[in-house]
Write a protein that holds these residues in place. Structure first.
Motif, PDB file in Angstrom:
ATOM      1  N   UNK A 220       0.835  -1.186  -0.056  1.00  0.00           N
ATOM      2  CA  UNK A 220       0.118  -0.012   0.036  1.00  0.00           C
ATOM      3  C   UNK A 220       0.995   1.158   0.155  1.00  0.00           C
ATOM      4  N   UNK A 221       2.094   1.119   0.778  1.00  0.00           N
ATOM      5  CA  UNK A 221       2.918   2.365   0.769  1.00  0.00           C
ATOM      6  C   UNK A 221       3.565   2.529  -0.621  1.00  0.00           C
ATOM      7  N   UNK A 222       3.954   1.520  -1.085  1.00  0.00           N
ATOM      8  CA  UNK A 222       4.631   1.659  -2.569  1.00  0.00           C
ATOM      9  C   UNK A 222       3.723   2.244  -3.535  1.00  0.00           C
ATOM     10  N   UNK A 223       2.296   1.767  -3.433  1.00  0.00           N
ATOM     11  CA  UNK A 223       1.402   2.494  -4.229  1.00  0.00           C
ATOM     12  C   UNK A 223       1.037   3.789  -4.236  1.00  0.00           C
TER      13      UNK A 223
ATOM     14  N   UNK B  45       3.835  11.106  -0.959  1.00  0.00           N
ATOM     15  CA  UNK B  45       5.098  10.796  -0.378  1.00  0.00           C
ATOM     16  C   UNK B  45       4.819  10.237   1.266  1.00  0.00           C
ATOM     17  N   UNK B  46       5.302   9.405   1.653  1.00  0.00           N
ATOM     18  CA  UNK B  46       5.096   8.895   2.880  1.00  0.00           C
ATOM     19  C   UNK B  46       5.984   9.647   3.999  1.00  0.00           C
ATOM     20  N   UNK B  47       5.697   9.823   5.065  1.00  0.00           N
ATOM     21  CA  UNK B  47       6.566  10.556   6.035  1.00  0.00           C
ATOM     22  C   UNK B  47       7.508   9.625   6.758  1.00  0.00           C
TER      23      UNK B  47
END
Length: 376
Positions: free
Chosen positions: A364-367, A374-376
């Motif tokens: 899910x994060x990669x998607x 961007x993820x924190x």
């Protein structure tokens, strides 16, 4: 030649002053120079008090004032006898309370200190209303919402049925006290120097009642009332709030000397509820949802006073979002309708994840990264 000061000068008024102005000036000076209010300089105060009293005795009497205006002090020779001014000649104030009337009316500490509060007013010896009583009752929030009937056990005094509250044996009546003539008070007069002091206190013969019971009622021993525990029904209305006071007329203590009974006040205390906070007719609660429910949306069950209600959580709900369920709060007291239930949503984050759950969250994060977030 007389060495006395001009009486108008003594009182600080003009020769054209009215009787009311003369009296007002004297009252002010009498309070200022009264010996008992000048204990540190009592002798000088007595002389000044005597001087203003003599001046007032003349200027308050139209005949004496007329002679004084025409002939001065010489026109009053012999008016006060060989020894001059005498308190016994001072007829315009027969009661010291007239001098200090405005102090007495205000109930000042000076009055209390010197006279013990005994002259503020006559004590009532007629029928007196009974005391009011208070009863505190605890109920739950649910009971406050629905309303309820409650049985109370109230200890209080009730009028004696045998003597009708008089305290006298049936067929007889209390007799007027001959010592105080029914007033319940006696007056004592004492002279101190140039002053008269009047004290008023309860009559010892009748203990302030104004009447004496020769033959006491056997049922109440002369009290006029008996102790009793009464069963009463009180209706607590739906929507009752904390601190609500309900008045039950005539359910207090019995009156005295045949007077009416007091009232009973029931004070309602609504106990706190673990599930709800209350603001008037509205309720506030919280519910927990998962990250998935917040992201995808869902329907969840939330607590209400009547059980549970289904609430729709839209996709993308953020932590702390407040939802309103209309009409799911407390009833409006005394009218139709109900308040609302406000539900705060808390999003829970799992503390432990399986390997599969971790793998899926990474995907899910990669998607999310590929979509430009961007993820924190």
């Amino acid at each position: 030649m007389s060495t006395k000061r001009d009486y108008y000068e003594v009182l600080g008024v003009d020769k054209s002053a009215s009787q009311e102005e003369v009296k007002k000036a004297y009252r002010t000076l009498a309070k200022k120079f009264h010996p008992d209010m000048n204990r540190d300089n009592k002798e000088e105060a007595e002389e000044k008090f005597k001087e203003v009293s003599e001046a007032y005795e003349v200027l308050a009497d139209p005949e004496k004032r007329s002679k004084y205006d025409k002939y001065g002090h010489a026109g009053l020779e012999g008016a006060f006898g060989a020894d001059g001014f005498n308190w016994n000649d001072f007829t315009h104030f027969t009661d010291i309370s007239d001098i200090f009337g405005d102090i007495f009316a205000g109930g000042s500490s000076i009055f209390d200190a010197f006279f013990g509060g005994g002259m503020r007013g006559r004590r009532s010896t007629g029928p007196a209303r009974g005391s009011d009583l208070r009863y505190d009752i605890d109920i739950s929030l649910r009971e406050a919402a629905t309303g309820l009937e409650k049985e109370l056990h109230i200890p209080h005094s009730v009028r004696c049925g045998e003597c009708g509250g008089t305290g006298a044996e049936k067929g007889t009546s209390p007799l007027t006290c001959q010592t105080c003539k029914g007033s319940g008070q006696v007056k004592n007069v004492q002279s101190r120097g140039y002053s008269q002091f009047i004290s008023i206190g309860p009559c010892q013969a009748c203990r302030g009642a104004g009447s004496i019971i020769e033959k006491k009622c056997g049922n109440c021993s002369g009290a006029g009332s008996n102790k009793k525990t009464s069963k009463l029904e009180v209706s607590i209305p739906p929507g009752a709030e904390n601190g609500l006071r309900l008045r039950l007329r005539g359910e207090g203590d019995a009156g005295q000397r045949g007077g009416p009974p007091g009232d009973l006040y029931v004070v309602v205390h609504v106990n706190p509820d673990k599930r709800f906070a209350r603001e008037g007719p509205h309720l506030l609660t919280e519910t927990e949802i998962t990250f998935v429910q917040a992201a995808l949306g869902d329907e969840v069950d939330v607590p209400t006073l009547d059980g549970k209600a289904t609430m729709k959580v839209p996709a993308g709900t953020q932590p702390g979002t407040m939802f309103r369920l209309k009409g799911k709060g407390m009833p409006f007291m005394g009218r139709r309708g109900q308040g609302d239930l406000h539900v705060k949503v808390n999003v829970t984050v799992p503390e432990k994840l399986s390997s599969e759950q971790k793998r899926l969250l990474r995907e899910f994060g990669e998607l999310s990264d590929k979509s430009g977030k961007k993820r924190k």
